[in-house]
Design a protein around this motif. Structure first.
Motif, PDB file in Angstrom:
ATOM      1  N   ARG A 288     -26.259 -64.321 -24.362  1.00  0.00           N
ATOM      2  CA  ARG A 288     -25.172 -63.343 -24.229  1.00  0.00           C
ATOM      3  C   ARG A 288     -23.796 -63.999 -24.215  1.00  0.00           C
ATOM      4  O   ARG A 288     -22.847 -63.500 -24.836  1.00  0.00           O
ATOM      5  N   THR A 289     -23.675 -65.116 -23.511  1.00  0.00           N
ATOM      6  CA  THR A 289     -22.363 -65.751 -23.389  1.00  0.00           C
ATOM      7  C   THR A 289     -21.869 -66.350 -24.691  1.00  0.00           C
ATOM      8  O   THR A 289     -20.696 -66.731 -24.795  1.00  0.00           O
ATOM      9  N   ASN A 290     -22.749 -66.414 -25.681  1.00  0.00           N
ATOM     10  CA  ASN A 290     -22.332 -66.938 -26.992  1.00  0.00           C
ATOM     11  C   ASN A 290     -21.725 -65.855 -27.881  1.00  0.00           C
ATOM     12  O   ASN A 290     -21.320 -66.153 -29.011  1.00  0.00           O
ATOM     13  N   ASP A 317     -19.925 -58.625 -15.352  1.00  0.00           N
ATOM     14  CA  ASP A 317     -20.408 -59.635 -16.297  1.00  0.00           C
ATOM     15  C   ASP A 317     -19.919 -59.395 -17.721  1.00  0.00           C
ATOM     16  O   ASP A 317     -19.658 -60.337 -18.460  1.00  0.00           O
TER      17      ASP A 317
END
Length: 514
Positions: A288-290, A317
């Protein structure tokens, strides 16, 4: 502020005039990317409507649509309305026997169906049934072109539009009235017999406008559409709010967290409605953070229990400013209550919010949720008895749900008068499943309940009693169910009982089974 106009053809005319350069839909799923402005979409709709007129579709005729989310769906759906017809969406998870029943009962003259998609060729399946008898079949080209004998292809239908036919289509569109039927969506009742919910244009448009206005949709928004178009969440809370408010549609036929996140990042998606499980998969995805998801401003969820922590994580988030939940039924075009954008996380997660603009909500003496207003259906197709049982003489629709209202008017659903449960965002009515399983040789009696499931919210569990000389394996029961029912209706577990728990009158006590 109430919507104006109150028919989808009139709304389409306004959209092409009000947003001449605005992008109506972007679809990159089928090879060559498709991007249509509102005037271009309107032209496609007119051509399709002209083709429908050419093959004999008259005002009031029913047209069934069985296809996944793609740019074809809103074109076909709006064209049915434009030609004065009534849309009958079919659940893409239906079996052909379920689809045949709906098409027959709706009296559909035309069936628009997809070819090969996700390993299933619905067109081939339809051609092997009685559906084509006396009807025109129109194929939707998706991953492959799979057109059989006696099938009118999408391109052929569009190509048949002449200036004269387009002129007739415009006249049909102008003649559509607010109180004309826009669609018939089928939903099962506790008797297990699917009921056709008849909605008028004004009921449908009122609901779509209220939903879109509550979310502050505008022509600068980009809406990722993972909710299936055959469902009110994808059709009346998706396509139609975009039509009314100029929002760009981005359909997604097959959901995956990776594909959804890639689309959000690449296209700057701002609006992303879906079931809670969808957002849980995104939050838990290690990649997800990518992905840059910072463009998201509005998430709308519901259809099942929503954990408070999910709302908090969506805001913290993902950085989504607005998260809201809502509650509705097909009988109300999907719209009864909703949270507002400024509600706190606990209110959003633990309640269904207050009544939509144009709707009223109250509780009966038994605590049943009653609602009336602008979005309530005309009635059930060919079933005045069921209509009278559901809508009382004062216009209150009896939802079959038990709830409580807090001091601010927020509704919380606590139980169901009906046995219906929700699997992955789809309503499942045990009586329908029970009727199917009762046909299995050796089965004497069936009871189906919903049991908690971490991923889907609830799944079915079937309890059976069988003949003394019968040998029935649970796996065979599940396989039989999947052969005759859509996957979300098929029970995941089966338990064979010697006898059911019953009350004094002999009725099965489902509450004692788990």
């Amino acid at each position: 502020m109430l919507p104006n106009p109150l028919t989808t053809p009139a709304a389409l005319h306004r959209a092409e005039t009000q947003w001449p350069d605005g992008i109506a839909i972007v679809d990159n799923q089928w090879g060559e990317p498709v991007s249509l402005t509102w005037p271009q979409l309107a032209d496609r709709v007119r051509e399709f409507a002209a083709g429908l007129i050419k093959i004999g579709v008259a005002p009031g005729d029913r047209v069934a649509l069985w296809a996944p989310n793609s740019f074809h769906w809103p074109i076909a759906a709006l064209a049915v309305h434009y030609a004065g017809g009534v849309l009958v969406p079919l659940n893409t998870r239906y079996t052909t026997s379920e689809a045949t029943d709906i098409v027959d009962r709706a009296g559909a003259k035309v069936v628009i169906v997809s070819g090969e998609f996700a390993g299933i060729n619905r067109l081939d399946e339809v051609l092997a049934t009685t559906i084509p008898t006396g009807r025109t079949i129109i194929s939707v080209p998706l991953e492959t072109s799979a057109d059989g004998d006696g099938v009118l292809t999408w391109d052929a239908l569009m190509g048949s539009a002449t200036d004269e036919l387009i002129g007739q289509a415009r006249a049909r569109a102008e003649a559509v009235a607010a109180d004309d039927l826009s669609d018939i969506l089928f939903t099962s009742g506790t008797t297990g017999v699917p009921k056709g919910v008849m909605a008028e244009h004004q009921q449908t448009v009122h609901g779509a406008h209220a939903w879109g206005s509550n979310g502050g949709l505008s022509s600068t928004d980009r809406y990722l559409m993972v909710n299936p178009f055959f469902h009110t969440f994808g059709y009346k809370a998706g396509i139609l709010p975009c039509l009314l408010l100029g929002t760009t549609m981005y359909p997604l036929a097959v959901y995956s967290p990776t594909k959804a996140m890639e689309t959000v990042a690449a296209e700057g998606i701002t609006v992303f409605p879906g079931a809670p499980t969808i957002f849980q998969t995104i939050l838990d995805d290690p990649d997800r953070t990518n992905h840059d998801l910072s463009s998201l401003r509005l998430i709308v969820t519901g259809a099942t229990i929503v954990p408070v922590v999910l709302i908090e994580r969506l805001q913290s988030d993902l950085g989504v400013e607005t998260v809201v939940t809502a509650y509705g039924q097909t009988e109300t075009s999907g719209f009864i209550t909703t949270c507002r954008p400024n509600d706190d996380a606990v209110t959003v997660a633990t309640t269904c919010g207050r009544a939509f603009d144009g709707m009223e909500v109250k509780l009966s003496e038994q605590g049943e949720v009653l609602t009336r207003g602008l979005m309530v259906m005309r009635g059930y197709l060919d079933n005045p008895e069921a209509t009278a049982e559901t809508i009382d003489s004062d216009g209150w629709l009896h939802t079959g749900d038990i709830g409580v209202l807090d001091e601010n008017g927020n509704l919380k659903i606590t139980d169901r008068l009906k046995d219906m449960y929700i699997c992955g965002g789809f309503n499942v009515y045990p009586a329908e499943v029970e009727q199917v399983l009762s046909r299995l040789p050796g089965v004497t009696e069936v009871a189906v309940i919903g049991v908690p499931d971490e991923r889907l919210g609830e799944v079915g569990k079937a309890f059976l009693t069988v003949q003394s000389d019968a040998t029935i394996e649970p796996a065979a029961v599940i396989a039989y169910a999947r052969e005759h029912l859509a996957n979300f209706k098929a029970p995941r577990t089966v338990e064979i009982l010697d006898a059911f728990p019953r009350n004094a009158s002999g009725k099965i006590l489902k509450r004692e089974m788990s």
